[in-house]
Scaffold this active site. Structure first.
Site, PDB file in Angstrom:
ATOM      1  N   ASP A  35       5.480  74.821  11.119  1.00  0.00           N
ATOM      2  CA  ASP A  35       6.771  75.280  10.588  1.00  0.00           C
ATOM      3  C   ASP A  35       7.677  75.764  11.717  1.00  0.00           C
ATOM      4  O   ASP A  35       7.217  76.040  12.828  1.00  0.00           O
ATOM      5  CB  ASP A  35       6.483  76.427   9.594  1.00  0.00           C
ATOM      6  CG  ASP A  35       7.514  76.516   8.492  1.00  0.00           C
ATOM      7  OD1 ASP A  35       8.605  75.938   8.643  1.00  0.00           O
ATOM      8  OD2 ASP A  35       7.237  77.181   7.477  1.00  0.00           O
ATOM      9  N   ASP A  63      12.239  72.622   0.913  1.00  0.00           N
ATOM     10  CA  ASP A  63      11.618  73.729   0.172  1.00  0.00           C
ATOM     11  C   ASP A  63      11.995  73.666  -1.299  1.00  0.00           C
ATOM     12  O   ASP A  63      11.498  74.451  -2.102  1.00  0.00           O
ATOM     13  CB  ASP A  63      12.069  75.076   0.753  1.00  0.00           C
ATOM     14  CG  ASP A  63      11.164  75.503   1.897  1.00  0.00           C
ATOM     15  OD1 ASP A  63      10.152  74.819   2.141  1.00  0.00           O
ATOM     16  OD2 ASP A  63      11.469  76.513   2.548  1.00  0.00           O
TER      17      ASP A  63
HETATM   18  C1  DGJ Z   1       9.024  77.626   5.097  1.00  0.00           C
HETATM   19  C2  DGJ Z   1       8.371  76.376   4.593  1.00  0.00           C
HETATM   20  O1  DGJ Z   1       9.304  75.385   4.375  1.00  0.00           O
HETATM   21  C3  DGJ Z   1       7.600  76.713   3.326  1.00  0.00           C
HETATM   22  O2  DGJ Z   1       7.045  75.562   2.773  1.00  0.00           O
HETATM   23  C4  DGJ Z   1       6.539  77.717   3.666  1.00  0.00           C
HETATM   24  O3  DGJ Z   1       5.608  77.131   4.513  1.00  0.00           O
HETATM   25  C5  DGJ Z   1       7.173  78.949   4.289  1.00  0.00           C
HETATM   26  N1  DGJ Z   1       8.030  78.609   5.388  1.00  0.00           N
HETATM   27  C6  DGJ Z   1       6.114  79.901   4.766  1.00  0.00           C
HETATM   28  O4  DGJ Z   1       6.632  80.966   5.417  1.00  0.00           O
END
Ligand code: DGJ
Length: 713
Positions: free
Chosen positions: A448, A512
């Site tokens: 991430d 997301d």
């Molecule tokens: C952002 C990501 O896009 C999410 O899927 C998740 O992994 C969160 N970060 C976790 O902090």
């Protein structure tokens, strides 16, 4: 003028396109479009492409070269900007030599006065027709060359009057817009230090009103995960071009004598069958040239814990989730954020990559073993480039933060960015990740990156490029040590999606936003550049966490089907009926996975903007989804014409998914559906499906129909 024409052209051909480059005085693309026979008479070709010279302008022809120079009289956007302490600010390059090796044309040019040279590589992929290009500038001068810009320039035909660009934001990536290019420029610039949700490094230009199935289109994508700029410009003489490159900050690149700068690769594709041709060319190219995926290994169905448990990690509960997941058919179980020391929310602990022993007193291995026993792979979330001010790492090494001394440190999601250009910091991160991967049976890392870069200096100079390259180096080093581990590129969803990161990763977390309605648009636009097998598409809970909309399992399931499928929820909290429903879509995905991940993706044009009609096909079958996004504009749906089917064959028709509907909008299904509902076989000739089309039922908003056509033996 004709006797002064240079005699040297090089032609490259692919199955779909041809490229003709005039080499001197400086390299210029004089043709790039539909495949044409190889030039037999250069003189004939030169005679027809030779341009007029208009009044009240320079008395010479000024080509739009691959790197246009203001010093030659190219008054549009220059390909190169820079100087030797103010001097040599308007260099003019002359062709020196070229080599043609297979599909690759390399051209060397130099400005002997300015003591600069450029080397241009053009590779036309014979199969997909994707043209990849990079340009390298070398400074031969004893004075440092301050480089401000080195961009690639590709002329496009006059008829390419429309540009499609992609912008977005967190949870709403890849929204498309159309603009006319006339007398001026449409441009996008990204200064966020990652590929960005906001501006995708790419665009598509085409003739007026090009569609999914019709028109001539030229697509561009800059493979780069840092800052970028691109523009589509119509010059005052009517010629048009697209230019793209890395956006350099002041002072970011300075070349000493003998040093070079190489631009990120620009990928360009051509289609005379609308966006579908481009989509398929890009997929084909990515599959053959970019992806490091094991081609024969099916992409495992995921369960990612984020929306299921967020930061609440309890190994016993996670094992329970895993057992339910396995029952549903999940093949890879990923624990997301929250597993490491002190990480109970998003305010602390980034940088401290040690397991939280209070949450996992027996370590991670018992959980992994449980997951592996269930025949699932185990994956884990990390965010290596970041640090929270509230972390042991920051307390110990505050100087590792990517910043400009003296300026305030501004957090984003409560975190700061680590300077990977500091070798001790790089080594620390490598050690942490290497240890994590060495001590556990981890098949997959969700990598991430949740914030933009602000004041990103290294040794007090702009360091976005350096940070981007260091990120690549870190991933590359880990990939060498752990080649079997797959990596997902996630950046708050789709904030780091480009071909350069894809060369070293295996999947994108597309967004997301798991809301199927939003995903319909996001995924369709992403699929113009990226094949479905790298687009993470998860079925979320009925009520979306990001939009709070409620969707049926039918809409969520079919929407997630056409990507790299997963589920993003807590299966323990779902009831047995819901779990059976997830299992059904997972099974459906597995049944059609080869087609979904290897087939030719398409979108059907429709006069209904309320509906997405799309699918994938190979030589023997076709999978078609009709997603009704809103209340239809018209009371009867337009029949779907499947022009990709074989007109000499018949097809068995199978209804894989018929959404429920209320009495409100339809009294009677089309006949083929009635027949299938009463277990009668339906067989239709390809020519009918191609020319007359398939009648559709009237669907409620936010529902999907799924139909499978299989060629009769
Ligand atoms: C952002 C990501 O896009 C999410 O899927 C998740 O992994 C969160 N970060 C976790 O902090």
């Amino acid at each position: 003028m004709s006797q002064e024409l240079p005699q040297e052209f090089v032609q490259l051909n692919s199955q779909v396109s041809s490229l003709i480059v005039r080499l001197s005085p400086a390299p210029e693309i004089v043709y790039w479009g539909k495949a044409i026979p190889t030039l037999t008479s250069e003189a004939e070709f030169a005679a027809i492409i030779d341009r007029a010279i208009s009044q009240a302008r320079l008395d010479v022809d000024v080509p739009v070269t691959l790197c246009p120079e203001i010093g030659r009289g190219s008054f549009g956007s220059s390909g190169l900007e820079g100087h030797h302490q103010g001097k040599n600010w308007a260099p003019v390059f002359q062709y020196i030599s070229h080599t043609l090796t297979g599909e690759c044309l390399t051209i060397e040019c130099a400005d002997k006065l300015a003591k600069l040279s450029v080397k241009i590589d053009l590779i036309l992929d014979g199969q997909s027709g994707v043209l990849s290009k990079s340009i390298r500038l070398t400074n031969h001068h004893e004075v440092d060359f301050q480089l401000d810009k080195l961009a690639f320039t590709i002329p496009i035909p006059y008829r390419a009057k429309e540009v499609m660009s992609f912008s977005g934001r967190w949870s709403r990536e890849f929204q498309s817009q159309r603009h006319n290019i006339e007398h001026g420029v449409f441009t996008q610039e990204n200064r966020r230090g990652r590929t960005s949700h906001e501006y995708f490094p790419g665009c598509i230009v085409g003739n007026k009103a090009f569609t999914h199935q019709t028109g001539e289109v030229w697509g561009f994508h800059l493979g780069w995960s840092g800052n970028h700029h691109w523009r589509a410009e119509a010059k005052s003489d009517g010629r048009r071009f697209v230019q793209a490159g890395e956006l350099l900050m002041p002072g970011e690149v300075s070349l000493k004598q003998g040093e070079s700068y190489t631009s990120p690769t620009l990928y360009a594709s051509y289609s005379d069958s609308g966006l579908n041709g481009l989509r398929q060319a890009n997929h084909n190219y990515v599959r053959q040239n970019i992806l490091v995926l094991e081609q024969d290994k099916p992409r495992p169905v995921h369960l990612n814990t984020w929306e299921g448990i967020y930061f609440e990690h309890d190994p016993d509960y996670i094992c329970q989730m895993a057992s339910e997941a396995a029952q549903m058919g999940v093949e890879r179980f990923i624990i997301d954020d929250g597993w490491f020391k002190g990480r109970n929310n998003d305010k602390a602990a980034l940088g401290d990559w040690a397991l939280d022993k209070t949450k996992y007193p027996k370590g991670l291995n018992p959980v992994i073993e449980h997951i592996n026993k269930l025949d699932m792979e185990f994956g884990i979330w990390v965010e290596p480039e970041m640090v929270n001010p509230d972390s042991d790492l920051y307390r110990k090494y505050p100087e590792w933060v990517l910043s400009t001394p003296g300026y305030p440190l501004t957090t984003g999601r409560n975190q700061l960015v680590l300077n990977l250009q500091i070798s001790e910091c790089f080594d620390y991160l490598y050690r942490c990740l290497d240890e994590l991967l060495s001590l556990h049976n981890i098949a997959y890392v969700k990598w991430d990156m949740n914030r933009e870069l602000l004041q990103p200096s290294h040794e007090e100079k702009a360091g976005i490029r350096g940070q981007t390259l260091a990120f690549y180096r870190l991933v590359d080093k880990l990939r060498v040590a752990h080649p079997e581990v797959e990596i997902e590129s996630c950046s708050s969803g789709g904030g780091r999606m480009d071909y350069e990161v894809l060369k070293r990763t295996h999947r994108f977390w597309s967004s997301d936003c798991n809301d199927a309605l939003e995903r319909q648009t996001i995924q369709q636009n992403m699929s113009l550049f990226f094949p479905p097998e790298v687009l993470g598409c998860h079925i979320g809970p009925a009520r979306s966490h990001t939009t709070r909309r409620q969707h049926s399992i039918n809409f969520r399931g079919v929407t997630a089907l056409f990507g790299h499928m997963g589920v993003e929820l807590d299966p323990v909290k779902e009831n047995a009926q819901q779990r059976r429903a997830f299992a059904k879509y997972i099974e459906l995905h597995k049944q059609h996975r080869t087609l979904l991940h290897r087939g030719h993706s398409f979108v059907i044009d429709s006069c209904e903007t309320t509906r997405n009609t799309y699918g994938t096909y190979d030589d023997t079958q076709l999978l078609l989804a009709i997603c009704q996004k809103a209340m239809p504009d018209y009371s009867l749906p337009e029949p779907v014409l499947l022009d990709m089917l074989d007109e000499n064959a018949s097809y068995h028709v199978f209804l894989l998914e018929l959404p429920e509907h209320g009495e409100g909008i339809m009294k009677h299904y089309p006949n083929w559906i009635e027949q299938l509902r009463s277990n009668q076989e339906v067989k239709v000739h390809g020519s009918l499906l191609k020319q007359v089309g398939l009648s559709l039922p009237i669907q409620d908003p936010e529902t999907c129909l799924l139909v499978h056509f299989v060629k009769c033996e």
